[in-house]
Design a protein around this motif. Structure first.
Motif, PDB file in Angstrom:
ATOM      1  N   VAL A   1      -9.897  65.154 -13.583  1.00  0.00           N
ATOM      2  CA  VAL A   1     -11.154  64.448 -13.819  1.00  0.00           C
ATOM      3  C   VAL A   1     -11.948  64.227 -12.540  1.00  0.00           C
ATOM      4  N   GLY A   2     -11.335  64.514 -11.378  1.00  0.00           N
ATOM      5  CA  GLY A   2     -12.069  64.403 -10.126  1.00  0.00           C
ATOM      6  C   GLY A   2     -11.851  63.116  -9.376  1.00  0.00           C
ATOM      7  N   ASP A   3     -10.799  62.367  -9.709  1.00  0.00           N
ATOM      8  CA  ASP A   3     -10.502  61.139  -8.971  1.00  0.00           C
ATOM      9  C   ASP A   3      -9.598  61.380  -7.770  1.00  0.00           C
ATOM     10  N   ARG A   4      -8.883  62.507  -7.751  1.00  0.00           N
ATOM     11  CA  ARG A   4      -7.993  62.855  -6.636  1.00  0.00           C
ATOM     12  C   ARG A   4      -8.177  64.334  -6.294  1.00  0.00           C
ATOM     13  N   THR A   5      -7.956  64.668  -5.039  1.00  0.00           N
ATOM     14  CA  THR A   5      -8.050  66.072  -4.647  1.00  0.00           C
ATOM     15  C   THR A   5      -6.778  66.822  -5.026  1.00  0.00           C
ATOM     16  N   LEU A   6      -6.939  68.087  -5.345  1.00  0.00           N
ATOM     17  CA  LEU A   6      -5.799  68.968  -5.562  1.00  0.00           C
ATOM     18  C   LEU A   6      -5.349  69.459  -4.193  1.00  0.00           C
ATOM     19  N   THR A   7      -4.200  69.003  -3.733  1.00  0.00           N
ATOM     20  CA  THR A   7      -3.701  69.389  -2.419  1.00  0.00           C
ATOM     21  C   THR A   7      -3.034  70.765  -2.497  1.00  0.00           C
ATOM     22  N   PRO A   8      -2.889  71.465  -1.369  1.00  0.00           N
ATOM     23  CA  PRO A   8      -2.194  72.761  -1.395  1.00  0.00           C
ATOM     24  C   PRO A   8      -0.776  72.669  -1.943  1.00  0.00           C
ATOM     25  N   ALA A   9      -0.063  71.584  -1.619  1.00  0.00           N
ATOM     26  CA  ALA A   9       1.312  71.443  -2.093  1.00  0.00           C
ATOM     27  C   ALA A   9       1.363  71.342  -3.617  1.00  0.00           C
ATOM     28  N   VAL A  10       0.470  70.551  -4.201  1.00  0.00           N
ATOM     29  CA  VAL A  10       0.435  70.425  -5.667  1.00  0.00           C
ATOM     30  C   VAL A  10      -0.037  71.728  -6.289  1.00  0.00           C
ATOM     31  N   ALA A  11      -0.991  72.402  -5.636  1.00  0.00           N
ATOM     32  CA  ALA A  11      -1.472  73.688  -6.151  1.00  0.00           C
ATOM     33  C   ALA A  11      -0.333  74.699  -6.211  1.00  0.00           C
ATOM     34  N   ALA A  12       0.527  74.700  -5.185  1.00  0.00           N
ATOM     35  CA  ALA A  12       1.670  75.619  -5.173  1.00  0.00           C
ATOM     36  C   ALA A  12       2.641  75.288  -6.296  1.00  0.00           C
ATOM     37  N   ALA A  13       2.915  73.993  -6.491  1.00  0.00           N
ATOM     38  CA  ALA A  13       3.845  73.575  -7.534  1.00  0.00           C
ATOM     39  C   ALA A  13       3.312  73.925  -8.917  1.00  0.00           C
ATOM     40  N   VAL A  14       2.049  73.680  -9.133  1.00  0.00           N
ATOM     41  CA  VAL A  14       1.438  73.978 -10.425  1.00  0.00           C
ATOM     42  C   VAL A  14       1.394  75.487 -10.654  1.00  0.00           C
ATOM     43  N   GLY A  15       1.111  76.245  -9.582  1.00  0.00           N
ATOM     44  CA  GLY A  15       1.089  77.693  -9.715  1.00  0.00           C
ATOM     45  C   GLY A  15       2.429  78.242 -10.174  1.00  0.00           C
ATOM     46  N   LYS A  16       3.508  77.741  -9.583  1.00  0.00           N
ATOM     47  CA  LYS A  16       4.843  78.178  -9.997  1.00  0.00           C
ATOM     48  C   LYS A  16       5.092  77.837 -11.461  1.00  0.00           C
ATOM     49  N   ALA A  17       4.661  76.657 -11.872  1.00  0.00           N
ATOM     50  CA  ALA A  17       4.863  76.237 -13.260  1.00  0.00           C
ATOM     51  C   ALA A  17       4.062  77.097 -14.236  1.00  0.00           C
ATOM     52  N   LEU A  18       2.891  77.560 -13.800  1.00  0.00           N
ATOM     53  CA  LEU A  18       2.042  78.384 -14.659  1.00  0.00           C
ATOM     54  C   LEU A  18       2.384  79.870 -14.553  1.00  0.00           C
ATOM     55  N   GLY A  19       3.207  80.217 -13.567  1.00  0.00           N
ATOM     56  CA  GLY A  19       3.529  81.624 -13.365  1.00  0.00           C
ATOM     57  C   GLY A  19       2.417  82.396 -12.682  1.00  0.00           C
ATOM     58  N   VAL A  20       1.609  81.692 -11.888  1.00  0.00           N
ATOM     59  CA  VAL A  20       0.535  82.347 -11.136  1.00  0.00           C
ATOM     60  C   VAL A  20       0.675  81.949  -9.666  1.00  0.00           C
ATOM     61  N   THR A  21      -0.018  82.648  -8.797  1.00  0.00           N
ATOM     62  CA  THR A  21       0.049  82.342  -7.375  1.00  0.00           C
ATOM     63  C   THR A  21      -0.847  81.165  -7.027  1.00  0.00           C
ATOM     64  N   MET A  22      -0.582  80.573  -5.864  1.00  0.00           N
ATOM     65  CA  MET A  22      -1.371  79.424  -5.438  1.00  0.00           C
ATOM     66  C   MET A  22      -2.837  79.787  -5.268  1.00  0.00           C
ATOM     67  N   ASP A  23      -3.105  81.007  -4.807  1.00  0.00           N
ATOM     68  CA  ASP A  23      -4.501  81.391  -4.622  1.00  0.00           C
ATOM     69  C   ASP A  23      -5.234  81.457  -5.951  1.00  0.00           C
ATOM     70  N   ALA A  24      -4.528  81.786  -7.031  1.00  0.00           N
ATOM     71  CA  ALA A  24      -5.153  81.796  -8.347  1.00  0.00           C
ATOM     72  C   ALA A  24      -5.494  80.387  -8.796  1.00  0.00           C
ATOM     73  N   VAL A  25      -4.665  79.404  -8.418  1.00  0.00           N
ATOM     74  CA  VAL A  25      -4.949  78.011  -8.759  1.00  0.00           C
ATOM     75  C   VAL A  25      -6.147  77.495  -7.963  1.00  0.00           C
ATOM     76  N   LEU A  26      -6.165  77.794  -6.674  1.00  0.00           N
ATOM     77  CA  LEU A  26      -7.275  77.329  -5.829  1.00  0.00           C
ATOM     78  C   LEU A  26      -8.571  78.043  -6.180  1.00  0.00           C
ATOM     79  N   GLY A  27      -8.469  79.258  -6.688  1.00  0.00           N
ATOM     80  CA  GLY A  27      -9.657  80.017  -7.064  1.00  0.00           C
ATOM     81  C   GLY A  27     -10.064  80.985  -5.979  1.00  0.00           C
ATOM     82  N   ARG A  28     -10.163  82.247  -6.338  1.00  0.00           N
ATOM     83  CA  ARG A  28     -10.582  83.257  -5.372  1.00  0.00           C
ATOM     84  C   ARG A  28     -12.096  83.245  -5.256  1.00  0.00           C
ATOM     85  N   ALA A  29     -12.590  83.299  -4.026  1.00  0.00           N
ATOM     86  CA  ALA A  29     -14.030  83.272  -3.785  1.00  0.00           C
ATOM     87  C   ALA A  29     -14.607  84.670  -3.914  1.00  0.00           C
TER      88      ALA A  29
END
Length: 394
Positions: free
Chosen positions: A42-70
């Protein structure tokens, strides 16, 4: 290559929805709290790299896919990127015509200037021709210096790709960089290539293997190098180790590992003296400071990060925008985490003024802006200005 205009936290929500997972299911799989995941979305907290990595593993995608490729911008950017990929693909196909060393030196100097100034458009336009010219020159000369020039060109490709989270291109560039420095004995070049290789593990969120690459390279540098070259190698490797340690899931272990690399980086930097440019990288005490500040933010110690200096502008004086802008973004993260929203907005503005093109591609810069926009009850002139710079709505 898929891209997204969404900031990281919003991109996470889109990925979770696309995978058909509830917040509670994803939180359980990623070992994070439902409350934290909800606040990120909802935008109350930042998505940190560490959480992005953890979520990526849970989703079966890489951290860069979670952060979004530019994506790339500019009228010819797509064709330039295709040309760059072709130049890297033709790594063993040098042109028949001779290429003067002065031309390579000029190209590398321009690439350093574009990196330092975070002029990603100019760098993308330069690199296809530079890689081809440096390839031809290296084969013709077959000296350690010529192969190192080619390795530096590949390192600039890695830098560009990593900033956009184009991890397939980043990995290929690093593989070519390592290959180039292996053509003639070059221990310093090998250390720099290892530092970039560890960076790909960092970008993918594979922290432990990245630290293994760093530690192995440190051992090699201690054995194969001496004097200033050894200090340079030890410093750049310790900086990479420091950043990796800050992303470890076990924060107690992360602090221990980070402090080990902080000490090593400080010691090596003291041998170098002032900050200097080495093959496109800034090396020295000031750059150690910027990495230490960032690492303390990643370790969840924002007050310790902010306590590192009373005068940030003076601490960064003389560093290029490529170092200044990320540091102010990290300061903004720390200020946001300690409840100083207005100060965070001011720091973010300073970062984007230092490197405007970074505003559109830096994941944490975009994420901090997203949260600040969410937390402010109404937009103001500063938010609207940053919205235009970043291409993100308030």
């Amino acid at each position: 290559m898929s891209t997204t205009d969404l900031p990281p936290g919003a991109n996470l929500k889109a990925l979770r929805t696309a995978h058909g997972l509830s917040q509670s299911t994803l939180a359980r799989r990623a070992s994070v709290s439902v409350s934290l995941l909800s606040k990120i979305e909802v935008g109350d907290r930042t998505l940190t790299p560490a959480v992005a990595a953890a979520v990526g593993k849970a989703l079966g995608v890489t951290m860069d896919a979670v952060l979004g490729r530019a994506g790339v911008s500019g009228q010819r950017a797509g064709a330039q990127l295709a040309a760059l990929r072709a130049a890297i693909r033709d790594y063993d196909l040098p042109d028949g015509r001779a290429v003067a060393g002065d031309l390579i030196d000029a190209g590398l100097s321009a690439a350093r200037a574009y990196r330092d100034g975070v002029d990603v458009r100019a760098l993308l336009a330069l690199l296809p021709g530079l890689v081809r010219q440096a390839t031809t020159h290296a084969y013709a000369q077959n000296t350690a210096a010529a192969w190192m020039a080619l390795a530096e060109a590949y390192s600039s490709v890695y830098w560009l790709a990593a900033r956009h989270r184009w991890m397939d291109l980043a990995e290929l560039a690093v593989a070519r960089e390592q290959w180039a420095v292996e053509q003639q004995p070059n221990p310093l070049g090998s250390a720099i290539a290892a530092r970039d290789r560890a960076g790909t593990y960092l970008n993918f969120g594979d922290i432990e293997r990245g630290l293994t690459v760093v530690d192995r390279a440190i051992t090699d540098a201690q054995t194969d190098l001496a004097g200033t070259d050894r200090d340079i190698a030890m410093c750049v490797l310790a900086l990479r180790g420091m950043t990796l340690a800050g992303r470890l899931d076990d924060k107690r272990e992360g602090r221990r590992e980070a402090e080990r690399h902080v000490r090593a980086a400080r010691l090596a930097a003291s041998g170098i003296g002032g900050d200097m440019d080495v093959h496109g990288m800034t090396v020295g005490p000031q750059n150690v400071f910027t990495h230490e500040l960032a690492t303390r933010v990643d370790l969840g110690r924002p007050r310790a990060a902010l306590a590192l200096t009373d005068n940030l502008a003076a601490a960064l004086d003389g560093l290029p925008p490529t170092r200044i802008a990320p540091t102010y973004i990290n300061v903004a993260r720390a200020q946001l985490d300690t409840g100083h929203r207005d100060a965070a907005l001011e720091s973010l503005s300073t970062a984007w003024d230092a490197a405007p093109q970074m505003a559109r591609i830096h994941p944490m810069g975009r994420e901090v802006f997203r949260v600040l926009s969410s937390l402010h009850r109404c937009s103001n002139a500063q938010l609207l200005r940053l919205s235009k710079l970043s291409g993100m709505s308030v």
